[in-house]
Design an enzyme around this catalytic site. Structure first.
Site, short mmCIF file in Angstrom:
data_model
loop_
_atom_site.label_atom_id
_atom_site.label_comp_id
_atom_site.label_asym_id
_atom_site.label_seq_id
_atom_site.Cartn_x
_atom_site.Cartn_y
_atom_site.Cartn_z
N ASN A 179 0.94 -1.00 0.01
CA ASN A 179 0.06 -0.09 -0.08
C ASN A 179 0.74 1.38 -0.34
O ASN A 179 0.62 2.48 -0.37
CB ASN A 179 -0.79 0.18 1.53
N VAL A 207 8.95 -3.37 -2.13
CA VAL A 207 10.17 -4.06 -1.48
C VAL A 207 10.89 -4.24 -2.38
O VAL A 207 10.17 -5.49 -3.19
CB VAL A 207 9.10 -5.40 -0.78
N ASP A 235 -3.75 -6.22 10.24
CA ASP A 235 -2.90 -7.01 8.71
C ASP A 235 -2.42 -7.86 8.73
O ASP A 235 -1.92 -8.13 8.19
CB ASP A 235 -2.75 -6.10 7.98
#
Length: 334
Positions: free
Chosen positions: A76, A80, A186
């Site tokens: 979001n 990476v 999350d």
């Protein structure tokens, strides 16, 4: 392998040993409730030495020491990458997308992560907060996201025993967060990383916060994945460690179905309405009843009726011993 206060060792609560050698010898001769007898030691993982590589303080490093090599994914708030630090150390690097998140919020993620030290929680190595984009530098896990590992990688062929072990590892990491008053908010297979030997580490603490009050109310407008979110969190923004427990039950369903989307065929709105009326996902095909009961215990309507992560960890670590003895019990609320 766990230790007793008096110095003994055990793997199952019903039997302990005065020395580690005694324990290993016993389980080499007899599985005694384990999935199989012990055979040979696990190979020791190569852990990068990261001390002394910073130039300013223990966490801040010069971004010129980081070489980005391969994009691993996108979340979001950033990307990476797999990279190399100082030309020697393999690392993962999370970068911040411009204008998607306050820099101070991203830095706060690092402030949380640097205090976390547990074998099943992703370890922070360093940050680059001078200049843009900001980097968060962490250990690199060989197989990446558990979700991709289960669906497309070597995880497609893991056994039930390995599934239970991976679930226990995640519960162990979450037990640490539970004990230190953190919540994740999350928890899902996409935010678990997998390394050599199916080592699992909970990652992505972008939404994690230290909880001073018993309940944390998120800022208005922040989006959360409905199919993993406890009803009190999705409907009333009430996030606690017990809403993480709910998510953990959904995560187990992802593991046993090799990454299948939870509540298949249902929209987010349908899931939210059905769950609020008492609907729970049915037992996945091939999932043993004792494991499904653990999932159901995570989905109790009242948060206080859900088990702690500590009790879930113990249940999963002893899963095969308890199942072999017929002694499985649904975890009592704590």
């Amino acid at each position: 392998i766990r230790t007793l206060d008096d110095g003994g060792f055990y793997m199952a609560n019903r039997i302990s040993f005065p020395t580690l050698q005694n324990l290993v010898s016993h389980y080499m001769m007899d599985a005694d409730g384990l999935a199989q007898r012990l055979s040979r030691p696990c190979s020791r993982a190569n852990i990068p030495i990261t001390s002394g590589l910073s130039y300013k303080d223990e966490w801040e490093i010069d971004r010129t020491t980081i070489q980005l090599q391969r994009k691993l994914g996108q979340g979001n708030f950033g990307e990476v990458w797999a990279g190399v630090w100082n030309g020697t150390t393999a690392v993962a690097v999370k970068t911040l997308k411009p204008d998607t998140m306050e820099v101070k919020d991203f830095v706060q993620e690092a402030q949380v992560m640097k205090k976390i030290h547990h074998p099943n929680l992703l370890q922070l190595y360093a940050v680059c907060t001078i200049g843009e984009p900001i980097y968060i530098v962490t250990e690199l896990m060989k197989y990446g996201s558990m979700l991709e590992y289960l669906k497309h990688g070597e995880g497609k062929n893991i056994t039930l025993h390995q599934m239970v072990d991976m679930s226990a590892q995640i519960a162990s990491g979450m037990t640490y967060l539970e004990a230190h008053s953190y919540i994740h908010r999350d928890l899902a297979a996409r935010n678990i990383l997998v390394g050599e030997g199916n080592v699992c580490k909970v990652a992505d603490f972008g939404l994690a916060r230290v909880i001073k009050e018993d309940i944390y109310n998120p800022r208005e407008g922040t989006k959360f994945p409905i199919k993993w979110t406890a009803p009190e969190a999705a409907l009333y923004n009430r996030f606690t460690i017990k809403s993480d427990v709910w998510s953990f039950g959904v995560l187990i369903s992802e593991i046993v179905t090799h990454g299948r989307m939870p509540y298949p065929g249902m929209t987010n709105r349908q899931v939210l309405e059905a769950v609020d009326r008492g609907y729970r996902m049915p037992c996945p095909e091939g999932c043993p009843d004792p494991l499904y009961k653990i999932m159901l215990s995570c989905w109790k309507h009242e948060p206080d009726d859900r088990p702690t992560f500590e009790s879930l960890k113990n249940l999963l670590e002893d899963y095969y011993v308890s199942a072999a003895e017929g002694s499985y019990r649904e975890p009592a609320p704590r």
